[in-house]
Scaffold this active site. Structure first.
Site, PDB file in Angstrom:
ATOM      1  N   ASP A   8      22.519  51.819  18.687  1.00 55.23           N
ATOM      2  CA  ASP A   8      23.125  52.019  20.003  1.00 55.23           C
ATOM      3  C   ASP A   8      24.641  52.146  19.942  1.00 55.23           C
ATOM      4  OD1 ASP A   8      20.623  51.845  21.153  1.00 55.23           O
ATOM      5  OD2 ASP A   8      20.888  49.805  21.917  1.00 55.23           O
ATOM      6  N   HIS A  42      18.080  51.803  22.487  1.00 60.37           N
ATOM      7  CA  HIS A  42      17.821  51.324  23.850  1.00 60.37           C
ATOM      8  C   HIS A  42      18.275  52.405  24.816  1.00 60.37           C
ATOM      9  CE1 HIS A  42      18.365  47.797  26.956  1.00 60.37           C
ATOM     10  NE2 HIS A  42      17.660  48.808  27.446  1.00 60.37           N
ATOM     11  N   HIS A  49      24.893  54.242  26.502  1.00 55.23           N
ATOM     12  CA  HIS A  49      25.144  54.622  25.104  1.00 55.23           C
ATOM     13  C   HIS A  49      24.165  55.708  24.664  1.00 55.23           C
ATOM     14  CE1 HIS A  49      22.316  51.291  24.817  1.00 55.23           C
ATOM     15  NE2 HIS A  49      23.258  50.370  24.932  1.00 55.23           N
ATOM     16  N   GLU A  69      13.630  50.688  22.932  1.00 57.34           N
ATOM     17  CA  GLU A  69      13.812  49.593  23.877  1.00 57.34           C
ATOM     18  C   GLU A  69      14.028  50.182  25.264  1.00 57.34           C
ATOM     19  OE1 GLU A  69      15.824  46.149  21.076  1.00 57.34           O
ATOM     20  OE2 GLU A  69      17.120  47.332  22.386  1.00 57.34           O
ATOM     21  N   HIS A 190      18.537  39.725  18.307  1.00 53.97           N
ATOM     22  CA  HIS A 190      19.626  39.528  19.262  1.00 53.97           C
ATOM     23  C   HIS A 190      20.622  38.508  18.709  1.00 53.97           C
ATOM     24  CE1 HIS A 190      21.349  40.635  23.105  1.00 53.97           C
ATOM     25  NE2 HIS A 190      21.787  39.385  23.207  1.00 53.97           N
ATOM     26  N   HIS A 213      24.569  45.346  16.358  1.00 54.19           N
ATOM     27  CA  HIS A 213      26.013  45.178  16.488  1.00 54.19           C
ATOM     28  C   HIS A 213      26.667  44.676  15.213  1.00 54.19           C
ATOM     29  CE1 HIS A 213      29.789  43.177  17.747  1.00 54.19           C
ATOM     30  NE2 HIS A 213      29.882  44.222  18.538  1.00 54.19           N
TER      31      HIS A 213
END
Length: 236
Positions: A8, A42, A49, A69, A190, A213
């Site tokens: 993402d 996602h 994004h 997602e 996450h 991330h």
């Protein structure tokens, strides 16, 4: 343990200038070449994004597993049925949030959820629910028709910053063990990063972790190929 790479934030970086680069599809292909077992994206309702065209191109390009997602909306259900990713992961979504803030409330949406999942199940698309590591949520996910659950590790990641992870890690371990015992496959994600991923190697019920991330942030300094390989070294 396998690694699924969320791309993402490659799109976030691209969209910051409204340009064509960096290309999320190129990132996905590089992650696959470096050993990623799947690619996660996602498609948010606000398309902040990943865009629809990105998803279409990813579907054509990804050869491992594409995990879409998405929120539980009719529009996104139609897109999933048309795109046919190997896996869809239902997540809660708030327009004002920076990132997904918690697990899907299966109890609250249970009746609608069962109907929502049926056409996906019927079309051979595996379904995962992003849930809190709680027994009740696991039970309801199975009853609703999920094939697997993704345990939300955000609170664990937060506790890692406080050097106080033991209780949350135990909660994740117990939820993973229980989910596996009733026939659900288990993944986790996450907030996982290079510092806090280690203990997950000791939870054999978790077959895959989804990380985005942290890998993209590391890639700024090391390159995406090395960032993916370094994470793989930590989880295998």
């Amino acid at each position: 343990m396998r690694l699924a790479v969320n791309i993402d934030h490659i799109a976030t970086l691209r969209n910051a200038r409204g340009e064509q680069e960096p290309d999320p599809v190129a990132a996905a292909l590089l992650a696959e070449r470096c050993g990623a077992a799947g690619i996660v994206c996602h498609l948010r309702e606000d398309r902040r994004h990943i865009k629809d065209l990105d998803l279409a191109r990813l579907r054509e390009a990804v050869t491992t597993k594409l995990d879409l997602e998405m929120a539980m909306t009719g529009e996104l259900q139609e897109i999933a049925l048309k795109t046919k990713p190997e896996l869809i992961t239902l997540v809660p979504e708030k327009r004002e949030e920076l990132t997904t803030e918690g697990g899907f409330d299966v109890a609250r949406h249970f009746a609608v959820l069962k109907e929502f999942l049926k056409p996906l199940n019927d079309n051979g698309i595996e379904v995962s629910l992003f849930i809190e590591p709680e027994k009740k949520a696991v039970d309801l996910a199975r009853e609703a028709g999920a094939d697997l659950v993704e345990l939300h590790t955000g609170l664990y990641a937060q506790k890692e910053l406080e050097n106080n992870t033991d209780l949350e890690l135990q909660r994740i371990r117990e939820a993973a063990t229980y989910a596996k015992s009733i026939g659900l496959r288990v993944v986790a994600g996450h907030g996982l990063n290079y510092r806090n991923i280690g203990p997950f190697r000791e939870i054999p019920e978790i077959e895959e972790v989804s990380i985005g991330h942290a890998i993209i942030a590391r890639a700024v300094f090391t390159g995406l190929d090395e960032a993916v390989r370094e994470m793989l070294r930590l989880i295998q």
